[in-house]
Design a protein around this motif. Sequence first.
Motif, short mmCIF file in Angstrom:
data_model
loop_
_atom_site.label_atom_id
_atom_site.label_comp_id
_atom_site.label_asym_id
_atom_site.label_seq_id
_atom_site.Cartn_x
_atom_site.Cartn_y
_atom_site.Cartn_z
N TRP A 1 2.97 8.46 -9.82
CA TRP A 1 2.33 7.54 -10.75
C TRP A 1 2.16 6.16 -10.11
CZ3 TRP A 1 4.69 3.32 -13.46
CH2 TRP A 1 3.89 2.77 -14.46
N GLY A 2 3.21 5.68 -9.44
CA GLY A 2 3.14 4.38 -8.78
C GLY A 2 2.10 4.36 -7.66
N LYS A 3 2.00 5.45 -6.94
CA LYS A 3 0.99 5.54 -5.88
C LYS A 3 -0.41 5.66 -6.47
CE LYS A 3 -0.52 6.04 -1.69
NZ LYS A 3 -0.76 4.86 -0.91
N GLY A 4 -0.55 6.46 -7.52
CA GLY A 4 -1.86 6.66 -8.15
C GLY A 4 -2.43 5.39 -8.76
N LEU A 5 -1.58 4.56 -9.36
CA LEU A 5 -2.05 3.32 -9.95
C LEU A 5 -2.13 2.18 -8.94
CD1 LEU A 5 -0.23 3.24 -13.40
CD2 LEU A 5 -2.61 3.79 -12.91
N GLY A 6 -1.65 2.42 -7.75
CA GLY A 6 -1.68 1.39 -6.72
C GLY A 6 -0.60 0.34 -6.88
N LEU A 7 0.44 0.64 -7.66
CA LEU A 7 1.54 -0.31 -7.83
C LEU A 7 2.38 -0.43 -6.58
CD1 LEU A 7 2.70 0.71 -11.42
CD2 LEU A 7 1.30 -1.25 -10.76
N VAL A 8 2.51 0.67 -5.85
CA VAL A 8 3.29 0.68 -4.61
C VAL A 8 2.36 1.15 -3.50
CG1 VAL A 8 5.31 1.61 -3.45
CG2 VAL A 8 5.36 1.26 -5.91
N SER A 9 2.24 0.33 -2.47
CA SER A 9 1.31 0.69 -1.39
C SER A 9 2.05 1.24 -0.17
CB SER A 9 0.49 -0.53 -0.99
OG SER A 9 1.33 -1.56 -0.53
N SER A 10 3.36 1.09 -0.12
CA SER A 10 4.12 1.54 1.04
C SER A 10 4.35 3.04 0.97
CB SER A 10 5.45 0.81 1.12
OG SER A 10 6.25 1.36 2.14
N ILE A 11 3.84 3.74 1.96
CA ILE A 11 4.02 5.20 1.99
C ILE A 11 5.48 5.56 2.27
CG2 ILE A 11 3.50 5.52 4.44
CD1 ILE A 11 2.24 7.75 1.59
N HIS A 12 6.21 4.64 2.92
CA HIS A 12 7.63 4.89 3.20
C HIS A 12 8.45 4.89 1.91
CE1 HIS A 12 6.81 4.64 7.43
NE2 HIS A 12 6.29 3.43 7.31
N ILE A 13 8.15 3.98 1.01
CA ILE A 13 8.87 3.94 -0.27
C ILE A 13 8.52 5.16 -1.11
CG2 ILE A 13 9.10 2.68 -2.45
CD1 ILE A 13 8.75 0.11 -0.85
N ILE A 14 7.24 5.48 -1.18
CA ILE A 14 6.81 6.65 -1.95
C ILE A 14 7.44 7.92 -1.37
CG2 ILE A 14 4.80 8.07 -2.56
CD1 ILE A 14 4.88 5.47 -4.06
N GLY A 15 7.39 8.06 -0.05
CA GLY A 15 7.97 9.23 0.60
C GLY A 15 9.47 9.32 0.39
N GLY A 16 10.16 8.17 0.41
CA GLY A 16 11.60 8.16 0.18
C GLY A 16 11.96 8.58 -1.22
N VAL A 17 11.24 8.07 -2.21
CA VAL A 17 11.52 8.42 -3.60
C VAL A 17 11.21 9.90 -3.84
CG1 VAL A 17 10.84 7.99 -6.00
CG2 VAL A 17 11.19 6.08 -4.44
N ILE A 18 10.11 10.38 -3.29
CA ILE A 18 9.77 11.80 -3.45
C ILE A 18 10.81 12.67 -2.76
CG2 ILE A 18 8.10 13.57 -2.78
CD1 ILE A 18 5.89 11.58 -3.47
N ALA A 19 11.26 12.26 -1.57
CA ALA A 19 12.28 13.04 -0.85
C ALA A 19 13.58 13.11 -1.64
CB ALA A 19 12.52 12.44 0.53
N VAL A 20 13.99 12.00 -2.24
CA VAL A 20 15.21 12.00 -3.05
C VAL A 20 15.02 12.90 -4.28
CG1 VAL A 20 16.65 10.55 -4.54
CG2 VAL A 20 16.04 9.77 -2.26
N GLY A 21 13.85 12.84 -4.90
CA GLY A 21 13.57 13.69 -6.06
C GLY A 21 13.58 15.16 -5.71
#
Length: 166
Positions: free
Chosen positions: A33-53
């Motif tokens: 959701w954060g990536k889709g809305l453009g709230l978070v642009s860092s792929i490292h943060i998105i990848g980290g959160v997805i990896a933890v999930g």
Amino acid sequence: MVCGGFACSKNALCALNVVYMLVGLLLIGVAAWGKGLGLVSSIHIIGGVIAVGVFLLLIAVAGLVGAVNHHQVLLFFYMIILGLVFIFQFGISCSCLAINRSKQICKSRSSTCQMCGEKFLKHSDEALKILGGVGLFFSFTEILGVWLAMRFRNQKDPRANPSAFL
């Protein structure tokens, strides 16, 4: 039937793993959701959160399958992995709660000067304290999971063969 017996331990362990599955799916959904809305642009943060999930989801599925089938080996590895995650998460949570802001020197003549770094540190300090509190909460539920898995592993299935070992 006494609570604390085989069925109660099994149901409690299953419920805890369902909660972990929901949290894992929530983490993956929030990252998307954060990536889709453009709230978070860092792929490292998105990848980290997805990896933890995904990691939490896999651990929860292993715990749920182990609890439903009373699978000794799967429950043993579930206990070990939750214990290791607890140690890691407890260490990170405590360091997040104990963060100490460094003071910056204001070069302006007025005493109300506040640098961008100081503002960032103020907000990150608050965010890390919240993150540390949430991390400590989940680390204590992991201890509950380890205790339930150990207790359930050592209980004999009442439907099993009476001459079986466990």
